[in-house]
Design an enzyme around this catalytic site. Structure first.
Site, PDB file in Angstrom:
ATOM      1  N   GLU A 150       0.810  -1.176   0.073  1.00 25.09           N
ATOM      2  CA  GLU A 150      -0.018   0.100  -0.066  1.00 25.09           C
ATOM      3  C   GLU A 150       0.789   1.250   0.108  1.00 25.09           C
ATOM      4  OE1 GLU A 150      -2.684  -0.547   3.605  1.00 25.09           O
ATOM      5  OE2 GLU A 150      -3.658  -2.211   2.479  1.00 25.09           O
ATOM      6  N   GLU A 255      -5.865 -11.107  -1.403  1.00 26.61           N
ATOM      7  CA  GLU A 255      -6.936 -10.755  -0.151  1.00 26.61           C
ATOM      8  C   GLU A 255      -8.278 -10.877  -0.493  1.00 26.61           C
ATOM      9  OE1 GLU A 255      -5.726  -7.396   2.239  1.00 26.61           O
ATOM     10  OE2 GLU A 255      -3.514  -7.845   1.702  1.00 26.61           O
TER      11      GLU A 255
HETATM   12  C1  GLA Z   1      -5.007  -4.702   4.213  1.00 26.23           C
HETATM   13  C2  GLA Z   1      -3.730  -5.473   4.439  1.00 26.23           C
HETATM   14  C3  GLA Z   1      -4.122  -6.643   5.102  1.00 26.23           C
HETATM   15  C4  GLA Z   1      -5.066  -6.484   6.075  1.00 26.23           C
HETATM   16  C5  GLA Z   1      -6.372  -6.075   5.670  1.00 26.23           C
HETATM   17  C6  GLA Z   1      -7.675  -5.909   6.656  1.00 26.23           C
HETATM   18  O1  GLA Z   1      -5.758  -5.150   3.179  1.00 26.23           O
HETATM   19  O2  GLA Z   1      -2.922  -5.765   3.507  1.00 26.23           O
HETATM   20  O3  GLA Z   1      -2.901  -7.269   5.724  1.00 26.23           O
HETATM   21  O4  GLA Z   1      -4.727  -5.833   7.232  1.00 26.23           O
HETATM   22  O5  GLA Z   1      -6.055  -4.766   5.127  1.00 26.23           O
HETATM   23  O6  GLA Z   1      -7.675  -7.105   7.183  1.00 26.23           O
END
Ligand code: GLA
Length: 360
Positions: A150, A255
């Site tokens: 990020e 994710e």
């Molecule tokens: C972001 C992070 C993850 C996690 C999510 C929420 O996507 O990359 O590690 O913290 O937020 O679970």
């Protein structure tokens, strides 16, 4: 039939797990029965490695080389090694879940931020320490790392202490160090959310991936993919996936979840259809060679454990399994994209009730 077998010809299917999951035998069984990759949802983030307590006892000693600890990560690594399931490392460098004092003189938040050279030394030694520990004690267990998470936000590099101390090239430096200390064959990823948004996609490609590729420092793009029922548009998402793929990097969906606050039958049917649409995109991209997808990871195993209920402030039903490892319609919809319907049997985990008790 299970997810990992159905998708074996194409890419790995992973899940994120928490401490709760790791200590609940029915959950680890579900993981091993259905998935062939996993990620620690939280416990391998910087705040769990950087040993603030030890550092604070003698900050001068650790000025350039932060003390590290692995007590939180170890149970996952042990589990992965014993069970023979590969892991994604998540994450080395992030603006979040990193001790504030890491960036300050004498590791004291009241003191000024350290300068570039000192922060670079801390960053290098931190990355070196984490990779060396993992690769020495658990060789071959972690096959991919999210090196930086990020870094892009609001049309530019995200404002963060990484920028304030090192500068915009903290991303390049983190990858340089990761490449220097990672075992050969360990894939290095840049990971971010909302990676289908056009401005973000273009910045990630031009400011992060291309400069890293010129130096041979990056192997893959991580599209987090926390999806909503009406966002993003699948065409926009496909375009971004193919643009990352066209760079010649691996792409991993790191994710995946799909926020949906209505557990009713119709709504869960819509969830299944939307998952099917995204898996069709993944399969088409892989089969056509437009994106070399190597893993699709769901963000947790069960609806009940999803971070989304907390984050969205309403109970979410975003995943393929629920309750006592029961498969939802979305599970079958995802399978049906990869294998003939006839080959899919009803998923009956049959784990004893005692395996659902959490033994801390
Ligand atoms: C972001 C992070 C993850 C996690 C999510 C929420 O996507 O990359 O590690 O913290 O937020 O679970």
């Amino acid at each position: 039939m299970n997810l990992k077998t159905a998708y074996e010809p194409y890419f790995k299917i992973g899940a994120a797990i928490s401490r709760f999951n790791l200590q609940t035998p029915a959950n680890t069984r579900l993981l091993l029965d259905q998935f062939n990759s996993f990620t620690c949802e939280n416990d391998m983030k910087p705040m769990y490695y950087i040993d603030v307590e030890t550092i604070k006892k003698d900050p001068a000693k650790y000025d350039l080389e932060p003390a590290l600890k692995f007590d939180v990560a170890k149970p996952y690594l042990e589990f992965a090694k014993k069970a023979g399931i590969p892991m994604r490392g998540h994450t080395l460098v992030w603006h979040n879940q990193t001790p504030k004092c890491f960036f300050h003189e004498e590791y004291d938040e009241e003191k000024p931020l350290v300068g570039r050279d000192k922060m670079l030394a801390r960053l290098e030694n931190y990355i070196k320490g984490v990779l060396t520990f993992v690769q020495t004690e658990y060789p071959g267990v972690i096959y991919a790392w999210d090196v930086v998470n990020e870094a892009i936000d609001e049309g530019d590099f995200r404002k963060s202490v990484w920028i304030d101390t090192i500068g915009r090239d903290f991303v390049m430096k983190a990858f340089e160090f990761a490449r220097k200390y990672a075992d050969p064959g360990v894939a290095l990823f840049y990971n971010d959310y909302e990676t289908a948004q056009e401005w973000k996609r273009d910045l990630i490609i031009s400011e992060i991936l291309k400069p890293l590729m010129e130096k041979g420092l990056v192997d893959g793009m991580g599209m987090q993919s926390h999806l909503l029922m009406d966002h993003p548009n699948p065409d926009t998402y496909r375009t971004a996936l193919e643009m990352y793929g066209a760079l010649g990097l691996q792409v991993q969906i790191t994710e995946l979840d799909l926020h949906n606050a209505d557990p009713g039958e119709e709504s869960m049917h819509a969830l299944a259809e939307r998952y099917a649409a995204f898996f069709e995109i993944y399969l088409n991209a892989k089969k056509s060679g437009k994106a070399n997808i190597t893993c699709v990871t769901f963000w947790n195993l069960l609806d009940e454990n999803s971070w989304l209920s907390n984050f969205r402030k309403e109970t979410s039903y975003p995943l393929l399994f629920k309750g006592k490892s029961e498969a939802k319609e979305a599970y079958y919809a995802v399978l049906e994209k990869a294998v003939p319907k006839e080959s899919i049997d009803k998923w009956e985990p049959g784990y004893p009730d005692s395996e659902y008790e959490v033994k801390w």
